[in-house]
Design an enzyme around this catalytic site. Structure first.
Site, PDB file in Angstrom:
ATOM      1  N   TYR A   1       0.835  -1.199   0.000  1.00 29.48           N
ATOM      2  CA  TYR A   1       0.000   0.000   0.000  1.00 29.48           C
ATOM      3  C   TYR A   1       0.871   1.250   0.000  1.00 29.48           C
ATOM      4  CZ  TYR A   1      -3.771  -3.232   1.030  1.00 29.48           C
ATOM      5  OH  TYR A   1      -4.668  -4.272   0.964  1.00 29.48           O
TER       6      TYR A   1
ATOM      7  N   ASN B   1     -12.175  -0.876  -5.195  1.00 33.71           N
ATOM      8  CA  ASN B   1     -11.884  -1.116  -6.608  1.00 33.71           C
ATOM      9  C   ASN B   1     -13.058  -1.864  -7.239  1.00 33.71           C
ATOM     10  OD1 ASN B   1     -10.823  -1.869  -9.104  1.00 33.71           O
ATOM     11  ND2 ASN B   1      -9.525  -3.463  -8.246  1.00 33.71           N
TER      12      ASN B   1
ATOM     13  N   CYS C   1      -6.184  -5.546  -7.668  1.00 34.07           N
ATOM     14  CA  CYS C   1      -6.044  -5.174  -6.263  1.00 34.07           C
ATOM     15  C   CYS C   1      -5.541  -6.353  -5.428  1.00 34.07           C
ATOM     16  CB  CYS C   1      -7.354  -4.615  -5.715  1.00 34.07           C
ATOM     17  SG  CYS C   1      -8.803  -5.645  -6.021  1.00 34.07           S
ATOM     18  N   HIS C   2      -5.690  -7.572  -5.934  1.00 34.49           N
ATOM     19  CA  HIS C   2      -5.173  -8.743  -5.215  1.00 34.49           C
ATOM     20  C   HIS C   2      -3.650  -8.736  -5.149  1.00 34.49           C
ATOM     21  CE1 HIS C   2      -5.311 -10.015  -9.457  1.00 34.49           C
ATOM     22  NE2 HIS C   2      -4.278 -10.807  -9.168  1.00 34.49           N
TER      23      HIS C   2
ATOM     24  N   GLU D   1      -0.798 -16.637 -10.380  1.00 38.34           N
ATOM     25  CA  GLU D   1       0.146 -15.767 -11.068  1.00 38.34           C
ATOM     26  C   GLU D   1       1.594 -16.115 -10.761  1.00 38.34           C
ATOM     27  OE1 GLU D   1      -0.781 -11.644 -10.567  1.00 38.34           O
ATOM     28  OE2 GLU D   1      -2.847 -11.933 -11.223  1.00 38.34           O
TER      29      GLU D   1
END
Length: 170
Positions: free
Chosen positions: A99, A122, A130-131, A157
């Site tokens: 953040y 979001n 946002c993950h 990912e």
């Protein structure tokens, strides 16, 4: 505004894909808080081209064959929120940011909590990733889809694996 939607079964729960005309306005989670993303009345439209395209790209993402999205987006929020959401779009596939890194990126280094609040609102989850935003300690923190979904997306990912229809990683 006239919103249309379709629902998409996914390995992280049912997703509601919402369009504002020809642009994607939201991807909502199955158990989303009702006021997290404020949208007007909507009707189902299985033929809306942006929704069909979004569904196809999400399916490719979950299969492990897509690393980025090519969609026209319609972010509705304050200027600060839109700056945070634009910063999310710059986080590369398979990487994370804190953040505080996002706050510095948008020119408000002291606004870490405000970045967290904007991240939580979001409207276009997964596509605006946002993950990929984690706590300064490296721990996973709040996520509208739940921490288990956040972990699954990051695992997908990180390992370039896919997520099967029933949620198993391959």
């Amino acid at each position: 505004m006239s919103y249309t939607f379709i629902t998409l079964p996914s390995p992280v729960g049912e997703l509601k894909l919402v369009a504002n005309g020809a642009r994607l306005a939201a991807i909502l989670w199955e158990n989303d808080k009702p006021n997290r993303v404020r949208l007007g009345a909507m009707s189902e439209d299985a033929d809306n081209p942006i929704l069909v395209r979004t569904a196809r790209q999400l399916e490719e993402y979950f299969a492990g064959t897509r690393c980025s999205f090519d969609l026209d987006l319609d972010f509705a929020g304050t200027a600060f929120q839109r700056a945070v959401w634009a910063a999310l779009l710059t986080i590369p596939f398979g990487q994370t940011r804190t953040y505080s890194q996002i706050a510095a990126q948008i020119g408000h280094p002291a606004a870490v909590r405000a970045v967290g609040a904007a991240n939580g609102r979001n409207p276009i989850s997964i596509v605006a990733p946002c993950h990929r935003v984690i706590g300064a300690s490296g721990k996973l923190t709040g996520f509208a889809g739940g921490l288990e979904a956040k972990e699954r997306l990051l695992t997908l990912e990180g390992g370039r694996t896919g997520i099967g229809k029933t949620g198993e990683l391959f």
